[in-house]
Each structure stands twice: as C-alpha cells, then as structure tokens.
Design a protein around this motif. Structure first.
Motif, short mmCIF file in Angstrom:
data_model
loop_
_atom_site.label_atom_id
_atom_site.label_comp_id
_atom_site.label_asym_id
_atom_site.label_seq_id
_atom_site.Cartn_x
_atom_site.Cartn_y
_atom_site.Cartn_z
N ARG A 155 0.81 -1.22 0.00
CA ARG A 155 0.00 0.00 0.00
C ARG A 155 0.85 1.28 0.00
O ARG A 155 0.56 2.24 0.71
CB ARG A 155 -0.97 0.00 1.19
N LYS A 156 1.88 1.30 -0.82
CA LYS A 156 2.65 2.53 -0.98
C LYS A 156 1.92 3.51 -1.90
O LYS A 156 2.08 4.72 -1.78
CB LYS A 156 4.04 2.20 -1.53
N THR A 157 1.14 2.95 -2.83
CA THR A 157 0.29 3.78 -3.68
C THR A 157 -1.08 3.10 -3.78
O THR A 157 -1.19 1.88 -3.62
CB THR A 157 0.86 3.96 -5.10
N ALA A 248 1.43 7.16 -0.39
CA ALA A 248 1.27 7.17 1.07
C ALA A 248 2.09 8.24 1.76
O ALA A 248 1.85 8.54 2.94
CB ALA A 248 1.64 5.80 1.64
N GLY A 249 3.03 8.83 1.05
CA GLY A 249 3.90 9.82 1.68
C GLY A 249 3.38 11.24 1.60
O GLY A 249 4.10 12.17 1.99
N LEU A 346 -7.68 1.11 4.78
CA LEU A 346 -7.63 2.07 3.67
C LEU A 346 -7.28 3.47 4.18
O LEU A 346 -6.36 4.12 3.65
CB LEU A 346 -8.98 2.10 2.95
N CYS A 347 -8.01 3.93 5.20
CA CYS A 347 -7.80 5.29 5.69
C CYS A 347 -6.41 5.48 6.27
O CYS A 347 -5.73 6.49 6.00
CB CYS A 347 -8.86 5.63 6.73
N ASP A 348 -5.96 4.54 7.07
CA ASP A 348 -4.65 4.69 7.71
C ASP A 348 -3.53 4.61 6.69
O ASP A 348 -2.50 5.28 6.84
CB ASP A 348 -4.46 3.61 8.78
N SER A 349 -3.70 3.82 5.65
CA SER A 349 -2.65 3.68 4.64
C SER A 349 -2.44 4.95 3.84
O SER A 349 -1.34 5.19 3.33
CB SER A 349 -2.99 2.52 3.69
N GLN A 499 1.84 6.75 10.21
CA GLN A 499 2.94 5.78 10.34
C GLN A 499 2.72 4.53 9.49
O GLN A 499 3.65 3.75 9.28
CB GLN A 499 3.09 5.39 11.81
N HIS A 500 1.50 4.30 9.05
CA HIS A 500 1.18 3.23 8.09
C HIS A 500 1.51 1.83 8.60
O HIS A 500 1.99 0.97 7.86
CB HIS A 500 1.89 3.47 6.75
#
Length: 509
Positions: A155-157, A248-249, A346-349, A499-500
């Motif tokens: 889940r980086k993108t 995610a960044g 989903l939201c946290d990622s 923090q993912h």
C-alpha cells in the motif's frame, strides 16, 4: 523523405497494434454496449495524456506472435485531474486478454514504476485467465514465481480495479488486492470460468451464481461499488481517487467547499428520531455534517449495519464509519466487522482521518456469529484500530454498549471523543440491565422497575461520561460539523502523514 522505410514500418506496426483483435470483434463489442480497452482509457484519463508502454509487445510463442497486438494488455501512464496514474487495460479482443509471459512483464514494469514514482495503479479487468500454451509443462511453471513481489500489497500507492467483463486469473487476483473495486453488472469474477468449474466439479455452474455482482457486493464484500455501464465505472474510479493522495507519503488533496455546506445543521435533528428506540438511516446524518454532495459510500450492499465511506469536511478528505440503525437496529454483525476493519486499513494507509458516528446496541451475538469467528473478528478490529495512526474522532450520538464502545472509538481509541446529549452509554440496554441486575421485569413491579431504570439511565448518560472526562465535549448535534471542522484543523495541522502500520494488513481475511 529521409528514413521513409523505417518510418513506414513504424506506422504499419502502430496501425496493427491499434487495430487490436480486428474490426469484427470490435464491432461486436460496440453492438453489446461494451467499450474496448483503448476506449476505456480515453474516458478514464485526461484527454491526450496517455503514454503507452509496450505497444509492440507480442506473445512469446511462434503460433501466437502474429495475432497478439500489444499482447492483449494496453499499458502505460496518463493523468486524472492532472495527477499521474499508471494503467493496465485488458484487451479481451486479443485471445481473451489471457495472461502470458510477455504481458506479465508489462504488468510488472508498470506496477514497479507506479510504486517507485508514487502513482496510483489502475487495472481495467476483463480476462479469460492464463494463456494455456504459455503455462503448460515445465516452461510454464518457470513463468510463475519469478517476481517474488507480484502479490505483495504494501500500500505505498493506491490500487484500483474495475471488473468490466469476465474476469478470471490475474484480473481476479488484482481485484482482491486492490484498495477499491468497482464492478459492472453482467461482469463476473472467479478463480476460473463457469465452464472450467463445471468440468472440474462435474456440475453445471451458473456464471452469475459463481461470481456475479450480487455475490461480490452482498456476500463476499470484495466489490465496493456496483454500476450499470463501463462509463459509470470509469467515472467512479476518477471520483474515488479524488479523495486519496497519489502515494502514502503525502496528504490527500484539499478541495474547495461547496456553497451551502455550513447550512445543514438543522438537518441533523430532522434525521434523528426523538424516540431512542426508533430506527433511522444514518446516511442522512452523514450528509448533513459533510461537505455538500461529498459522501462516497463504499460496500453499501455489504455489512449494512455499518456504513462506511469517504467524504469531505471543510475540504479535507475524511473516512466515516457509522452505525446504521436502519439495518439490524445497528447491531454489528460479522460482515460489518470485516467492512469496518478493511476501511480503517484504507484510511490509515493513505493519511485519511476517521470519524466514527456511534449508535450501536452491541455486537450481533448468537450461534451463527460464533461459528463465523465473531471473537476473532472483534479482536481483528481492535488490533487494527490500535495500529491506526491517523486522527480519529468519535461522535457518540445515541447508544454505545458493551465492548463495541471500544471498537467504535470509545475511550482512548480516539484522539477526540464527542457526545450528543442524547448519548446512552452502558453495557446493555437499560431495560435489559434492570432485568439482569435485579431479576425484575416491568410487569412484576412497574413502579420499582421504572425507578431502577431511571437510575441506570442517569448513570449511563453523556453527563456521567463527561464527569469522568471520557468525552472531551458534549455538543449540540447541530454543531457537529462546526466542531469537526475545528478539530480536523488541530489534528491535521499543515499536513498529516501517518505511520502506516497497517500497510501490510491482509487484503482479505
């Protein structure tokens, strides 16, 4: 003209690739109302933005090389609302968009580029599954497992999948790994086709029963949104991505607030019944506290006693997890547990704050729930909630009973807990509590029963919670939007990136 030979060759091969599986197959699709792989990209992407990768790829086997333009998968990059995305659009007119050695390399390249360059990845699925000649024998086995990260979901993108026809093999796998899946009615998704399945089990299998939209939107929960046409599916993808960052960044984009969004406070009271036992549809309350027309519901047909969706408050993207008393009185069943947990992932990622709207009588208990692993599902939810690092705000509207008080963000499971004066806290419904504590029913002694009931209700009120500082504020329901706007500014600051810890959470469980 200089280089006329090579340039003519380029033109000829380009025309071959753009012709796809031939005019006869393309015409048949037009007649059935289905877009082809390239038409889908024309609608999905900003005009003129598509950059193709692998147009001249061909099947690796001699017998397929001459009839596999672009090797059945149109891939590349483009923009949606000016933001870069990576895409793979399956071309069913070329050998049923079957997965092969070469188009597998295309997918890998696009996927790796999307991850390394911070772009959402979109799969437009329609596939017959594996290309059997490529996958047969030892050489076929050597094709598999060459990419150890093919099924890694870090889940980086964001990943998005559209199920737009018969989807087997890789189209199924990528849909199950995606953050969002939209399905067109009439499409199917399964491990293998109904024909193959029928042969395997020696029994006739209906394609819709095997993997149709009702199954995946209502029973498995693998599909988030169901639509009628390809065009609607592509527009839905554009809308979904508008709530998310490109990777995610970074934070999600903040949007202008539609005029009139701050004039809906009275609608909260209109939606909420005065009787504490009356049911209502929580979606009316969600719409009254979010920016106008911004609520985008996910998995509406699955786990209905909880409503989940993306929305905006003051232009900020937010995730909403709300108990919905319209269904099962808001009691949280197994499907609702799975739905809430996957939505938190989903939201946290992707750095989206979560708003809980609480009105639940507890978990739906019973033999069937225990057989379906209810305790494990409840603890999965709590484990995920403990790992969520994005801002969490819980609004206790009415009932919040038992362990589910914690699952819905009670106590320190939210960064801020708000309560309406109508909040009703306790282990169980107060009337049931009188019976459990005092072995008394109303018909036994109405006067004493009502006195004991009043005591329990007072102890379970919002004021009792506020006295213990277990809620940071008791607010007029009409001020909910205003309060949330202020708290979001406090907790998001200039731009919040989490923090993912849930980035590697299973895609289904």
């Amino acid at each position: 003209m200089k280089f006329s030979g090579p340039l003519d060759e380029l033109k000829r091969r380009t025309e071959e690739a753009l012709a796809m599986g031939g005019e006869e197959k393309l015409a048949a699709r037009r007649e059935s109302g289905q877009l082809n792989a390239r038409e889908r990209l024309d609608i999905l992407l900003d005009a003129g933005s598509f950059i193709e990768s692998g147009m001249f790829a061909r099947g690796i086997r001699p017998e397929t090389r001459g009839k596999t333009p672009a090797d059945a998968k149109v891939a590349g990059y483009g923009t949606i609302s000016g933001r870069n995305v990576a895409v793979v659009s399956n071309d069913f007119t070329v050998l049923g968009a079957s997965s092969s050695a070469i188009n597998g390399k295309k997918i890998r390249h696009i996927r790796e580029t999307a991850t390394s360059r911070g772009m959402p990845l979109i799969f437009l699925g329609e596939s017959a599954g594996s290309r059997m000649p490529d996958r047969m024998g030892g050489a076929g086995r050597a094709m598999l497992g060459q990419d150890p990260f093919e099924y890694l979901r870090s889940r980086k993108t964001p990943w998005v999948s559209a199920l737009l026809g018969n989807c087997y093999g890789s189209s199924t796998w990528y849909s199950c790994m995606a953050d969002f899946a939209v399905m067109r009615k009439g499409a199917t998704m399964a491990v293998a086709s109904s024909r193959v399945t029928s042969i395997a089990i020696n029994q006739k299998v209906d394609p819709e029963e095997l993997g149709g939209w009702r199954l995946h939107s209502e029973t498995t929960g693998l599909v988030d949104v169901v639509v009628d046409t390809d065009q609607q599916a592509l527009e839905i993808i554009r809308r979904f991505l508008s709530y998310l960052p490109s990777h995610a960044g970074e934070t999600p984009p903040r949007c202008p607030v539609p005029e009139g969004s701050d004039e809906t406070g009275e609608a909260v009271l209109e939606a909420l019944p005065e009787s504490r036992t009356a049911v209502y549809d929580v979606r009316a309350i969600i719409r009254s506290i979010t920016d106008l027309d911004s609520f985008f519901e996910l998995k509406a047909r699955f786990g209905k006693s909880i409503t989940t969706g993306l929305a905006r408050i003051d232009g900020y993207s937010v995730g909403v997890i709300a108990n919905n008393p319209k269904f099962k009185g808001g009691a949280i069943d197994i499907d609702a547990m799975r739905k809430a947990t996957s939505f938190m992932v989903l939201c946290d990622s992707y750095n989206i704050p979560i708003v809980f709207l609480v009105d639940q009588p507890g978990f739906l208990i019973g033999v069937d729930s225990e057989k379906r692993w209810a305790p494990g599902r409840i603890m999965n939810w709590m484990n995920a909630l403990s790992l969520v690092s994005v801002p969490k705000i819980s609004v206790i509207m009415r009932k919040s009973y038992g362990q589910a008080y914690l699952n819905m963000g009670g106590g320190k499971n939210s960064h801020e807990v708000l309560a309406w004066p109508t909040a009703d806290l306790g282990f169980v419904d107060p009337a049931l509590g009188v019976h459990m504590l005092h072995k008394l029913k109303r018909e036994d002694d109405p006067e004493r029963f009502d006195a004991l009931l009043a005591d329990i209700r007072q102890d379970s009120s919002a004021w009792s919670l506020a006295a213990l500082y277990e809620t940071q504020a008791i607010i007029d329901p009409r001020h909910t939007r205003k309060t949330l706007k202020g708290l979001l500014k406090v907790h998001l600051g200039e731009g919040f990136v989490g923090q993912h810890a849930l980035a590697n959470w299973p895609t289904s469980y």
